[in-house]
Design a protein around this motif. Structure first.
Motif, PDB file in Angstrom:
ATOM      1  N   HIS A 187      -1.942  39.220 -11.443  1.00 63.65           N
ATOM      2  CA  HIS A 187      -2.396  38.412 -10.307  1.00 63.65           C
ATOM      3  C   HIS A 187      -1.850  36.989 -10.354  1.00 63.65           C
ATOM      4  O   HIS A 187      -1.593  36.379  -9.315  1.00 63.65           O
ATOM      5  N   ARG A 188      -1.680  36.423 -11.549  1.00 58.90           N
ATOM      6  CA  ARG A 188      -1.150  35.059 -11.632  1.00 58.90           C
ATOM      7  C   ARG A 188       0.296  35.001 -11.151  1.00 58.90           C
ATOM      8  O   ARG A 188       0.705  34.035 -10.497  1.00 58.90           O
ATOM      9  N   ARG A 189       1.078  36.027 -11.470  1.00 56.16           N
ATOM     10  CA  ARG A 189       2.460  36.055 -10.998  1.00 56.16           C
ATOM     11  C   ARG A 189       2.519  36.240  -9.480  1.00 56.16           C
ATOM     12  O   ARG A 189       3.417  35.703  -8.822  1.00 56.16           O
ATOM     13  N   LEU A 190       1.582  37.004  -8.955  1.00 60.29           N
ATOM     14  CA  LEU A 190       1.520  37.151  -7.497  1.00 60.29           C
ATOM     15  C   LEU A 190       1.179  35.824  -6.826  1.00 60.29           C
ATOM     16  O   LEU A 190       1.689  35.520  -5.736  1.00 60.29           O
ATOM     17  N   ASP A 191       0.324  35.029  -7.459  1.00 57.68           N
ATOM     18  CA  ASP A 191       0.011  33.699  -6.914  1.00 57.68           C
ATOM     19  C   ASP A 191       1.260  32.834  -6.844  1.00 57.68           C
ATOM     20  O   ASP A 191       1.470  32.102  -5.867  1.00 57.68           O
ATOM     21  N   VAL A 192       2.093  32.939  -7.858  1.00 55.78           N
ATOM     22  CA  VAL A 192       3.332  32.160  -7.875  1.00 55.78           C
ATOM     23  C   VAL A 192       4.317  32.692  -6.836  1.00 55.78           C
ATOM     24  O   VAL A 192       4.961  31.921  -6.113  1.00 55.78           O
ATOM     25  N   ILE A 193       4.436  34.021  -6.735  1.00 56.72           N
ATOM     26  CA  ILE A 193       5.356  34.620  -5.769  1.00 56.72           C
ATOM     27  C   ILE A 193       4.998  34.219  -4.347  1.00 56.72           C
ATOM     28  O   ILE A 193       5.877  34.023  -3.489  1.00 56.72           O
ATOM     29  N   SER A 194       3.708  34.064  -4.062  1.00 57.10           N
ATOM     30  CA  SER A 194       3.270  33.680  -2.719  1.00 57.10           C
ATOM     31  C   SER A 194       3.769  32.292  -2.317  1.00 57.10           C
ATOM     32  O   SER A 194       3.783  31.952  -1.133  1.00 57.10           O
ATOM     33  N   LEU A 195       4.193  31.489  -3.290  1.00 56.96           N
ATOM     34  CA  LEU A 195       4.723  30.157  -2.995  1.00 56.96           C
ATOM     35  C   LEU A 195       6.145  30.210  -2.471  1.00 56.96           C
ATOM     36  O   LEU A 195       6.654  29.213  -1.957  1.00 56.96           O
ATOM     37  N   GLY A 196       6.833  31.350  -2.645  1.00 57.31           N
ATOM     38  CA  GLY A 196       8.206  31.481  -2.186  1.00 57.31           C
ATOM     39  C   GLY A 196       9.181  31.544  -3.342  1.00 57.31           C
ATOM     40  O   GLY A 196       8.847  31.242  -4.495  1.00 57.31           O
ATOM     41  N   ARG A 197      10.403  31.953  -3.034  1.00 56.80           N
ATOM     42  CA  ARG A 197      11.417  32.157  -4.058  1.00 56.80           C
ATOM     43  C   ARG A 197      11.780  30.862  -4.784  1.00 56.80           C
ATOM     44  O   ARG A 197      11.819  30.817  -6.019  1.00 56.80           O
ATOM     45  N   ASP A 198      12.057  29.805  -4.036  1.00 56.14           N
ATOM     46  CA  ASP A 198      12.519  28.563  -4.652  1.00 56.14           C
ATOM     47  C   ASP A 198      11.467  27.971  -5.592  1.00 56.14           C
ATOM     48  O   ASP A 198      11.780  27.576  -6.725  1.00 56.14           O
ATOM     49  N   LYS A 199      10.226  27.917  -5.138  1.00 61.49           N
ATOM     50  CA  LYS A 199       9.170  27.368  -5.978  1.00 61.49           C
ATOM     51  C   LYS A 199       8.884  28.262  -7.177  1.00 61.49           C
ATOM     52  O   LYS A 199       8.567  27.777  -8.265  1.00 61.49           O
ATOM     53  N   SER A 200       8.998  29.565  -6.978  1.00 64.71           N
ATOM     54  CA  SER A 200       8.792  30.489  -8.103  1.00 64.71           C
ATOM     55  C   SER A 200       9.833  30.272  -9.179  1.00 64.71           C
ATOM     56  O   SER A 200       9.511  30.249 -10.380  1.00 64.71           O
ATOM     57  N   LEU A 201      11.083  30.106  -8.763  1.00 66.88           N
ATOM     58  CA  LEU A 201      12.151  29.869  -9.744  1.00 66.88           C
ATOM     59  C   LEU A 201      11.960  28.537 -10.444  1.00 66.88           C
ATOM     60  O   LEU A 201      12.203  28.408 -11.652  1.00 66.88           O
ATOM     61  N   SER A 202      11.512  27.525  -9.693  1.00 67.02           N
ATOM     62  CA  SER A 202      11.301  26.210 -10.308  1.00 67.02           C
ATOM     63  C   SER A 202      10.163  26.219 -11.323  1.00 67.02           C
ATOM     64  O   SER A 202      10.131  25.411 -12.241  1.00 67.02           O
ATOM     65  N   LEU A 203       9.233  27.171 -11.158  1.00 64.15           N
ATOM     66  CA  LEU A 203       8.108  27.294 -12.097  1.00 64.15           C
ATOM     67  C   LEU A 203       8.434  28.229 -13.258  1.00 64.15           C
ATOM     68  O   LEU A 203       7.572  28.503 -14.096  1.00 64.15           O
TER      69      LEU A 203
END
Length: 306
Positions: A187-203
Motif C-alpha cells: 500500500h505504501r508503494r501504491l501511495d507513491v505511485i499515485s503521485l505520478g511517474r516523475d515524483k515516484s522516481l524522485s522518491l
C-alpha cells in the motif's frame, strides 16, 4: 461502518426466506455468497489500483475492451466446438483459458501506459478501437453459426450471479485473496505511485518495475472476475467512487479494504433485495451497471463543469 453493513447484508442473504435443513441452506447459499464477495472484491481492488496507476478517477480496466473480448471468446468457442461441445466443456479448462487469454490481452493493452504515463488518451482510444474490433468479429461469427447455438453463446455472455460453478468459486476466491493481500502489503508503494511517474522516481521508487507488477495484478483480478460470472463494466467505478467519499483519504491502506467492503455490501445487498425479498429471478447486474453508468456520467460532467 462498512464492515457492519456487510455483516448485516450477509446475514440477510443467508437467512431471509430460508426453509428446511440449515446445513443444506447455508452450504448452498454460502458458496454463492463466496462468489459474490470474490467478484465484488476483485472488481473493486482492480479498479482502485488501475485508477492509481493511470492517475485518473473515472477510468476502469473493464471499459478498455474486456467485455467485448469475453463475448468474442464465448462466441468463438461455440463456433469452434458447437453448442454441444461448449456445453460439455470442462469448466476448469474454460476458466483457465479465459483467464489466460484476458490476462495476456490486458498486459499487451495496458502496456502502452508504461511507455508514456501521461498519454492516457492513446490508451483509452486503443481500448475503444479493440473493443469495436472484438464486437465486429463477434457479430461475424454470430452470423456464421446456427441461431440456436448462438443463443447458447449469448446466454453465457452476460454477467450472472445466479449460477456459478462451486469448484471454480473457491479457486477464484483463493486467487483474489492472494492478489488482494499482495496489493495491501504494498500500500505504501501504491501511495507513491499515485503521485505520478516523475515524483515516484524522485522518491527512489522503480516506477516501471512496480507498474508492470501492478498491471499484472490488475489484469489477473479483472480476468478472474470476468471468467467467473461474465463482464461487469461500471460496477467497479461505482464502488471506487463511493469508497473515496467514505474513506476521505487517498491512503491505500484504507482505500483498498474500504472499496472491497463497499463493493461487497452493494453486490450482496442488491442480490438479497432482488432474489430474497422481491422474488425477481433475474440478474442484479443490470441495475448495478445502470448505477455505475450514471456514476460515470456524473464524474465526467462534474469534471467538465470544474
Amino acid at each position: 461502518m462498512a464492515g457492519i453493513a456487510l455483516l448485516a447484508v450477509t446475514a440477510a442473504y443467508l437467512s431471509v426466506g430460508a426453509r428446511g435443513d440449515w446445513g443444506f441452506v447455508l452450504g448452498f447459499r454460502g458458496t454463492k455468497l463466496v462468489a459474490l464477495l470474490t467478484v465484488a472484491t476483485a472488481i473493486a481492488l482492480s479498479t482502485v489500483a488501475f485508477q492509481t496507476l493511470s492517475g485518473n478517477g473515472i477510468l476502469t480496466p473493464s471499459v478498455m475492451g474486456f467485455d467485448a473480448l469475453y463475448l468474442l471468446i464465448q462466441t468463438g468457442l461455440v463456433f469452434t466446438l458447437s453448442g454441444l461441445g461448449f456445453a460439455t466443456l470442462d469448466p476448469f479448462v474454460k476458466f483457465a483459458a479465459e483467464t489466460a487469454v484476458m490476462t495476456g490481452a490486458a498486459m499487451l493493452l495496458f502496456g502502452a501506459l508504461l511507455k508514456d504515463a501521461r498519454d492516457l488518451a492513446r490508451m483509452v482510444l486503443t481500448g475503444l478501437i479493440l473493443g469495436i474490433m472484438f464486437r465486429s468479429l463477434t457479430a461475424l461469427l454470430a452470423r456464421m453459426i446456427d441461431p440456436s447455438e448462438y443463443a447458447i453463446a449469448q446466454s453465457a455472455s452476460y454477467a450472472s450471479f445466479n449460477v456459478v460453478e462451486p469448484a471454480l468459486t473457491w479457486v477464484a476466491a483463493a486467487m483474489t485473496l492472494a492478489v488482494g493481500g499482495w496489493l495491501l502489503a504494498r500500500h505504501r508503494r501504491l501511495d507513491v505511485i499515485s503521485l505520478g511517474r516523475d515524483k515516484s522516481l524522485s522518491l527512489g521508487l522503480d516506477y516501471d518495475r512496480e507498474a508492470r507488477r501492478l498491471l499484472a495484478a490488475i489484469a489477473l483480478l479483472v480476468s478472474v472476475s470476468t471468467a467467473l460470472v461474465g463482464p461487469v463494466v461500471f460496477f467497479g467505478l461505482l464502488a471506487a467512487a463511493i469508497a473515496r467519499q467514505v474513506a476521505g483519504t487517498y491512503r491505500h491502506a484504507v482505500l483498498l479494504p474500504v472499496s472491497a467492503l463497499i463493493a461487497s455490501t452493494l453486490l450482496v445487498g442488491s442480490q438479497t433485495l432482488f432474489e430474497r425479498i422481491l422474488g425477481l429471478q433475474t440478474s442484479v447486474a443490470v441495475v448495478i451497471e445502470a448505477l455505475g453508468g450514471l456514476t460515470f456520467l456524473y464524474l465526467i460532467f462534474r469534471r467538465s463543469v470544474r
